[in-house]
Design an enzyme around this catalytic site. Structure first.
Site, PDB file in Angstrom:
ATOM      1  CG  HIS A 144      -1.699   1.210   1.459  1.00 31.48           C
ATOM      2  ND1 HIS A 144      -3.023   1.319   1.099  1.00 31.48           N
ATOM      3  CD2 HIS A 144      -1.370   2.408   2.029  1.00 31.48           C
ATOM      4  CE1 HIS A 144      -3.471   2.522   1.423  1.00 31.48           C
ATOM      5  NE2 HIS A 144      -2.488   3.187   1.999  1.00 31.48           N
ATOM      6  CD  GLU A 145       1.916   3.404   3.696  1.00 36.00           C
ATOM      7  OE1 GLU A 145       2.119   4.493   3.125  1.00 36.00           O
ATOM      8  OE2 GLU A 145       0.934   3.197   4.434  1.00 36.00           O
ATOM      9  CG  HIS A 148       0.157   6.022  -0.575  1.00 33.28           C
ATOM     10  ND1 HIS A 148      -0.921   6.682  -1.123  1.00 33.28           N
ATOM     11  CD2 HIS A 148      -0.285   5.500   0.604  1.00 33.28           C
ATOM     12  CE1 HIS A 148      -1.973   6.558  -0.330  1.00 33.28           C
ATOM     13  NE2 HIS A 148      -1.619   5.839   0.724  1.00 33.28           N
ATOM     14  CD  GLU A 223      -4.835   6.377   2.302  1.00 34.57           C
ATOM     15  OE1 GLU A 223      -4.566   5.188   2.591  1.00 34.57           O
ATOM     16  OE2 GLU A 223      -3.970   7.270   2.241  1.00 34.57           O
TER      17      GLU A 223
END
Length: 293
Positions: A144-145, A148, A223
């Site tokens: 997830h990071e 980003h 997100e």
């Protein structure tokens, strides 16, 4: 860099369109004739709107390390740190970006990514996250990071903040000038009066609140996109679904400073507060991954 150029160009284009619209409505001539230089105001608004955002972006990595006490892993001192480095390297290779710095900080379950450029970013995880989640779940959070970073979300969010800041500064002063001229002052007085200062102050608060809603909406959108990015990097949405379900029972954003909470993985609010939340509710994110949202 492309995103920076794109958003600067977009902001300049929007300001140009605003100028054209004001000219067509006759407002440009009226305001200029009554002492307001729109060209100078536009430049002033751009400088004020973007300076803080750009400085914040450029300082995001050192500020994140300082404010969270994050320790960057150079030479791994444990098997967990070695696994973290290997996992981030593998995921960043899949995402097509340079490996970010990897850091660990003491705190409740959370993680964040920051940095001005996607090829020199920072990914940090908390000790609470490492202690409370399985390796598969931590890997999903890291995915997830990394998503980003690969999406350039830190740059984009900062520049959107700069855009809305510019609008707030510009519109507040235009409205302040009009109200001051129409209500508080006589036409022979060309200097700003008390009505101008009070109106600008009130408008900046009101417009700032509206601007915060726009920024928060984009933060929630990114997100969902980062969750989907993690699913792509891992080849399945299930690890991210499990990680989010775990965070739903464990997560707390109290370990992150206020100015970095929007960069964490956990968060979310309900009711009216949801308009200003940087993260969607966990259940909505899980539904999106499962395709039921």
């Amino acid at each position: 860099m492309k995103r920076i150029v794109l958003f600067l160009a977009t902001n300049l284009a929007v300001m140009l369109v605003m100028s054209v619209v004001l000219s067509l409505l006759g407002a440009n001539r009226f305001l200029t004739a009554n002492g307001l230089d729109l060209g100078s105001l536009m430049v002033f608004s751009l400088v004020v709107g973007f300076t803080g955002s750009i400085i914040s972006l450029l300082m995001s990595k050192p500020m994140a390390k300082w404010s969270t006490g994050a320790r960057v892993i150079g030479t791994p001192s444990s098997s967990t740190e070695l696994w973290l480095l290997d996992t981030v390297k593998r995921l960043s290779d899949r995402a097509g970006i340079a490996m970010p710095e990897v850091a660990v900080y003491d705190g409740e379950p959370n993680a964040f990514a920051t940095g001005a450029f996607k090829n020199s970013a920072l990914v940090a995880v908390s000790t609470g996250l490492l202690q409370s989640m399985t390796k598969d779940e931590v890997e999903a959070v890291l995915g997830h990071e990394i998503a980003h970073v690969a999406n350039g979300d830190m740059v984009t969010l900062t520049l959107i903040q700069g855009v809305v800041n510019t609008f707030v500064v510009f519109l507040a002063r235009v409205v302040g000038f009009l109200i001051d001229k129409a209500v508080f002052r006589n036409n022979d007085d060309r200097g700003p009066g008390i009505g101008y200062m009070v109106t600008v102050f009130v408008c900046e608060i009101v417009f700032g609140i509206l601007a915060s809603i726009i920024v928060a909406w984009f933060s929630r959108y990114r997100e969902f996109r980062a969750d989907a990015g993690s699913a792509r990097l891992l080849g399945s949405p299930q690890p991210m679904v499990k990680a989010l379900a775990r965070l739903g029972g464990l997560s707390s954003d109290e370990s992150l400073p206020q100015n970095f909470k929007s960069f964490g993985i956990s968060g979310g609010s309900s009711g009216l507060a949801s308009l200003f939340a940087s993260h969607p509710p966990i259940e909505e994110r899980i539904a999106a991954l499962r395709g039921t949202r």
